[in-house]
Design a protein around this motif. Structure first.
Motif, mmCIF file in Angstrom:
data_model
loop_
_atom_site.group_PDB
_atom_site.id
_atom_site.type_symbol
_atom_site.label_atom_id
_atom_site.label_comp_id
_atom_site.label_asym_id
_atom_site.label_seq_id
_atom_site.Cartn_x
_atom_site.Cartn_y
_atom_site.Cartn_z
ATOM 1 N N TYR A 1 -1.264 10.339 7.300
ATOM 2 C CA TYR A 1 -0.124 11.260 7.430
ATOM 3 C C TYR A 1 0.133 11.556 8.909
ATOM 4 C CZ TYR A 1 -1.707 12.275 2.633
ATOM 5 O OH TYR A 1 -2.152 12.180 1.350
ATOM 6 N N GLY B 1 0.848 -1.190 0.000
ATOM 7 C CA GLY B 1 0.000 0.000 0.000
ATOM 8 C C GLY B 1 0.881 1.236 0.000
ATOM 9 N N SER B 2 0.343 2.379 -0.447
ATOM 10 C CA SER B 2 1.166 3.590 -0.367
ATOM 11 C C SER B 2 1.361 3.976 1.096
ATOM 12 C CB SER B 2 0.575 4.736 -1.190
ATOM 13 O OG SER B 2 -0.812 4.784 -1.100
ATOM 14 N N ASP B 3 0.532 3.412 1.976
ATOM 15 C CA ASP B 3 0.720 3.639 3.406
ATOM 16 C C ASP B 3 2.131 3.258 3.857
ATOM 17 O OD1 ASP B 3 -1.862 4.493 3.519
ATOM 18 O OD2 ASP B 3 -2.657 2.703 4.497
ATOM 19 N N ALA C 1 -3.500 9.472 -4.992
ATOM 20 C CA ALA C 1 -4.309 8.247 -4.914
ATOM 21 C C ALA C 1 -5.514 8.309 -5.862
ATOM 22 C CB ALA C 1 -4.778 8.015 -3.482
ATOM 23 N N TYR C 2 -6.034 9.515 -6.087
ATOM 24 C CA TYR C 2 -7.249 9.666 -6.902
ATOM 25 C C TYR C 2 -6.994 10.334 -8.241
ATOM 26 C CZ TYR C 2 -9.190 8.438 -2.430
ATOM 27 O OH TYR C 2 -9.456 7.775 -1.257
ATOM 28 N N SER D 1 -5.027 0.838 -5.271
ATOM 29 C CA SER D 1 -6.210 0.572 -4.442
ATOM 30 C C SER D 1 -7.492 1.210 -4.952
ATOM 31 C CB SER D 1 -5.971 1.066 -3.010
ATOM 32 O OG SER D 1 -4.920 0.364 -2.407
ATOM 33 N N LYS D 2 -7.410 2.242 -5.769
ATOM 34 C CA LYS D 2 -8.621 2.978 -6.116
ATOM 35 C C LYS D 2 -9.046 2.724 -7.566
ATOM 36 C CE LYS D 2 -8.407 4.256 -1.953
ATOM 37 N NZ LYS D 2 -7.657 5.328 -1.317
ATOM 38 N N TYR E 1 -5.883 13.140 4.500
ATOM 39 C CA TYR E 1 -5.804 11.701 4.736
ATOM 40 C C TYR E 1 -5.210 11.401 6.110
ATOM 41 C CZ TYR E 1 -4.691 6.806 3.526
ATOM 42 O OH TYR E 1 -4.602 5.447 3.480
ATOM 43 N N ARG F 1 -3.007 -4.808 -1.597
ATOM 44 C CA ARG F 1 -2.079 -3.951 -0.863
ATOM 45 C C ARG F 1 -0.829 -3.656 -1.682
ATOM 46 N NH1 ARG F 1 -4.088 -1.248 0.672
ATOM 47 N NH2 ARG F 1 -2.774 -0.421 2.305
ATOM 48 N N ILE F 2 -0.932 -2.744 -2.595
ATOM 49 C CA ILE F 2 0.261 -2.285 -3.314
ATOM 50 C C ILE F 2 0.101 -0.822 -3.711
ATOM 51 C CG2 ILE F 2 -0.631 -3.453 -5.402
ATOM 52 C CD1 ILE F 2 2.343 -3.441 -6.414
ATOM 53 N N CYS G 1 -2.222 16.338 -0.609
ATOM 54 C CA CYS G 1 -3.077 15.310 -1.193
ATOM 55 C C CYS G 1 -3.929 15.960 -2.284
ATOM 56 C CB CYS G 1 -3.965 14.719 -0.101
ATOM 57 S SG CYS G 1 -4.856 13.248 -0.604
ATOM 58 N N THR H 1 -1.379 4.628 -6.109
ATOM 59 C CA THR H 1 -1.801 3.360 -5.522
ATOM 60 C C THR H 1 -2.596 2.534 -6.524
ATOM 61 O OG1 THR H 1 -3.077 2.355 -3.727
ATOM 62 C CG2 THR H 1 -3.898 4.445 -4.583
ATOM 63 N N ASN I 1 -8.351 13.912 -0.054
ATOM 64 C CA ASN I 1 -9.291 13.111 0.706
ATOM 65 C C ASN I 1 -9.394 13.747 2.092
ATOM 66 O OD1 ASN I 1 -10.709 11.130 2.049
ATOM 67 N ND2 ASN I 1 -9.137 9.551 1.861
ATOM 68 N N ASP J 1 0.306 13.255 -2.883
ATOM 69 C CA ASP J 1 -0.442 12.000 -2.873
ATOM 70 C C ASP J 1 -1.501 12.037 -3.972
ATOM 71 O OD1 ASP J 1 -1.950 9.745 -2.364
ATOM 72 O OD2 ASP J 1 -1.886 9.985 -0.178
HETATM 73 C C1 PLP Z 1 -6.948 5.418 -0.329
HETATM 74 C C2 PLP Z 1 -5.816 6.359 -0.189
HETATM 75 C C3 PLP Z 1 -4.513 5.913 -0.314
HETATM 76 C C4 PLP Z 1 -4.236 4.473 -0.642
HETATM 77 O O1 PLP Z 1 -3.534 3.828 0.303
HETATM 78 P P1 PLP Z 1 -3.075 2.320 0.020
HETATM 79 O O2 PLP Z 1 -2.271 2.029 1.221
HETATM 80 O O3 PLP Z 1 -2.256 2.343 -1.244
HETATM 81 O O4 PLP Z 1 -4.300 1.496 -0.121
HETATM 82 C C5 PLP Z 1 -3.477 6.818 -0.221
HETATM 83 N N1 PLP Z 1 -3.727 8.121 -0.023
HETATM 84 C C6 PLP Z 1 -4.976 8.582 0.084
HETATM 85 C C7 PLP Z 1 -5.218 10.019 0.232
HETATM 86 C C8 PLP Z 1 -6.052 7.713 0.012
HETATM 87 O O5 PLP Z 1 -7.290 8.194 0.146
#
Ligand code: PLP
Length: 349
Positions: free
Chosen positions: A108, A78-80, A179-180, A206-207, A105, A215-216, A148, A204, A152, A177
């Motif tokens: 952070y 995940g980017s986490d 992500a979107y 994930s979206k 988000y 999880r990548i 971000c 990411t 988000n 970031d």
């Molecule tokens: C959903 C999201 C992520 C994604 O995190 P992953 O760990 O890659 O699933 C990252 N940054 C933001 C702002 C998000 O909303």
């Protein structure tokens, strides 16, 4: 900026774990170096070998699609994972500061707290843009800033010229970031990677790609920064299953694009329908796959929806989000059910 000077003290002289597979990269051979089970797995799919710690094939594929060098790519659980590692690489616990722009988000601040990094908050303006006047004063105090965009939970892109200003003037790391980004129709900051050594772009799977369960996530940056993140990650942070699946998935960029388009057209419909409801006071502009919606009584609607098994995200306690619920765009059917349900909910008074 000199990246070595920016590192946390213990990271400067850090010696990474050298895994068995780091020393010999050939595919053929008798592998009796890693104490694996030579006979195979108990499952029909064989997972008895450790995965490639450097994720070479996967990085090569991503580099072709994203038009960057493999050395500019870090892949994480995940980017986490990248968010956490950035703090661990560059910020001295109990000493260094990060600038956060709430509401944003949650990870952070979670990772900052976990790593004992001081948080300097520069709240976004009423329309969720960067408060540049306030930020300019704070930049000298920090080591990193997270931006971000689209943000988000507010769903909007940050102004380009504001981000540019930060990249140009901040003597520290600028983490954008994205992500979107796939939903935004705007250019990725990846295009600026060659120009700014202090830029780190997070993306990411994930979206838009629809693979949150794998999880990548990616961090793109100067090879010197990527080398540090790679040295301090867990050696086998991406499983074989994940690497194989994503290598395959990357052949289907058009499927990703189709889903993005479908979600964007569903978003348009949902916004039209939400706007007709008395309960809805405001819908903030969205460049993402969700909308931030201000309700007459957010807590009430949140609870009523949950009782009917419709789960949205209550963001009303975040600064600037009073009365707001965050609603992810669902399928056509799910969106219709949401609207019908909201219509049926009787107000308290
Ligand atoms: C959903 C999201 C992520 C994604 O995190 P992953 O760990 O890659 O699933 C990252 N940054 C933001 C702002 C998000 O909303």
């Amino acid at each position: 900026m000199n990246i070595q000077d920016f590192l946390r003290k213990n990271i400067k002289n850090f010696k990474a774990y050298s895994s068995a597979r780091d020393e010999y990269s050939g595919k053929e051979g008798i592998f009796i170096d890693a104490n694996e089970n030579a006979l195979g797995s108990v499952t029909s799919t064989e997972f008895n070998r450790y995965p490639d710690p450097q994720q070479k094939i996967l990085k090569k594929r991503i580099s072709e699609i994203k038009n960057v060098n493999p050395e500019q790519i870090f892949l994480g659980n995940g980017s986490d994972e990248a968010i956490d590692l950035l703090y661990r690489a560059f910020c001295e616990p109990g000493k260094d500061s990060v600038i956060l722009l709430p509401p944003s988000y949650g990870m952070y601040s979670v990772c900052a707290n976990l790593n004992d990094i001081n948080i300097i908050e520069v709240p976004l303006t009423k329309d969720f843009q960067i408060d540049m006047e306030n930020l300019k004063e704070k930049l000298v105090l920090a080591k990193m800033i997270f931006i971000c965009s689209p943000n988000n939970p507010s769903a909007n892109l940050m102004h380009k010229q504001d981000i540019k200003f930060v990249l140009d003037t901040f003597n520290g790391l600028v983490i954008i970031d994205e992500a979107y980004q796939d939903f935004s129709g705007s250019d990725s900051w990846l295009n600026e990677l060659q120009k700014y050594r202090n830029l780190i772009v997070l993306q990411t799977f994930s979206k838009a790609w629809g693979m949150a369960g794998l999880r990548i996530g990616m961090a793109y940056a100067d090879p010197e920064i990527i080398a540090v993140l790679s040295a301090i990650k867990y050696p086998y942070n991406l499983s074989e299953l994940v690497q194989q699946t994503v290598i395959k998935a990357l052949e289907y960029t058009s499927a990703k694009d189709r889903m993005v388009n479908e979600l964007l057209s569903q978003k348009k419909e949902l916004i039209t329908e939400l706007n007709k409801l008395d309960a809805v006071q405001h819908i903030y502009p969205s460049d993402a796959n969700f909308v931030l919606v201000k309700f007459a009584d957010a807590k009430f609607y949140y609870n009523e929806l949950i009782q009917r098994k419709i789960i949205v995200r209550d963001r009303s306690s975040l600064p600037g989000c009073e009365g707001c619920l965050r609603i992810t765009i669902g399928t056509k059917e799910e969106n219709r059910t949401l609207i019908e349900t909201l219509k049926r909910i009787k107000t308290q008074n």
